[in-house]
Design a protein around this motif. Sequence first.
Motif, PDB file in Angstrom:
ATOM      1  N   ALA A  46      -5.629  23.347   9.530  1.00 19.97           N
ATOM      2  CA  ALA A  46      -4.457  22.996   8.709  1.00 19.97           C
ATOM      3  C   ALA A  46      -4.821  23.087   7.239  1.00 19.97           C
ATOM      4  O   ALA A  46      -5.969  22.870   6.854  1.00 19.97           O
ATOM      5  N   SER A  47      -3.829  23.416   6.431  1.00 14.46           N
ATOM      6  CA  SER A  47      -3.925  23.363   4.968  1.00 14.46           C
ATOM      7  C   SER A  47      -2.766  22.526   4.460  1.00 14.46           C
ATOM      8  O   SER A  47      -1.673  22.581   5.027  1.00 14.46           O
ATOM      9  N   ARG A  48      -3.030  21.785   3.388  1.00 12.09           N
ATOM     10  CA  ARG A  48      -1.986  20.980   2.755  1.00 12.09           C
ATOM     11  C   ARG A  48      -2.140  21.094   1.244  1.00 12.09           C
ATOM     12  O   ARG A  48      -3.259  21.047   0.739  1.00 12.09           O
ATOM     13  N   VAL A  49      -1.003  21.238   0.567  1.00  8.85           N
ATOM     14  CA  VAL A  49      -1.010  21.249  -0.886  1.00  8.85           C
ATOM     15  C   VAL A  49       0.168  20.405  -1.355  1.00  8.85           C
ATOM     16  O   VAL A  49       1.256  20.478  -0.804  1.00  8.85           O
ATOM     17  N   ARG A  50      -0.054  19.588  -2.352  1.00 12.05           N
ATOM     18  CA  ARG A  50       0.943  18.618  -2.804  1.00 12.05           C
ATOM     19  C   ARG A  50       1.830  19.147  -3.929  1.00 12.05           C
ATOM     20  O   ARG A  50       2.428  18.382  -4.655  1.00 12.05           O
ATOM     21  N   GLY A  51       1.883  20.470  -4.066  1.00 12.96           N
ATOM     22  CA  GLY A  51       2.722  21.109  -5.068  1.00 12.96           C
ATOM     23  C   GLY A  51       2.423  22.597  -5.053  1.00 12.96           C
ATOM     24  O   GLY A  51       1.791  23.087  -4.128  1.00 12.96           O
TER      25      GLY A  51
END
Length: 131
Positions: A46-51
């Motif tokens: 998984a990858s997550r970016v907050r913007g």
Amino acid sequence: MICLLAASVVVPLSVPAITLRWSHSVEKIVWEEDWADTPAGLTITASRVRGSGAGMEPALDAHWVNGAWTWVPRLAPLREVVLRRSGATADWSVCLQGACQPMSVFVGPEADPVTLTSCAGAPRGDAAEHR
């Protein structure tokens, strides 16, 4: 099991999966990647970016979950992931079972590059246990 390699130091993390967390050098937005040690190699789960911005756009199939764009990158398993530390940005965070610490806790602040790899394939050298 996942290990960190820095010069001749091998640091077993004693877990089959970790999260790498860092802040983008320009945008100052948090990015996270979940990595697992699998029989095929290190697999990003998984990858997550907050913007978004400056080269950090979420994938087209990303979904907004808990304040971050989240997706599973289409990347073949890797033998290793090389992490560079310029000193111009905050250090990487290594998260084990939800508890995050700066990479310097594991390999020292001067170590560069640091390689993420399976302990099964890690060279035998000076072993360091995380405390």
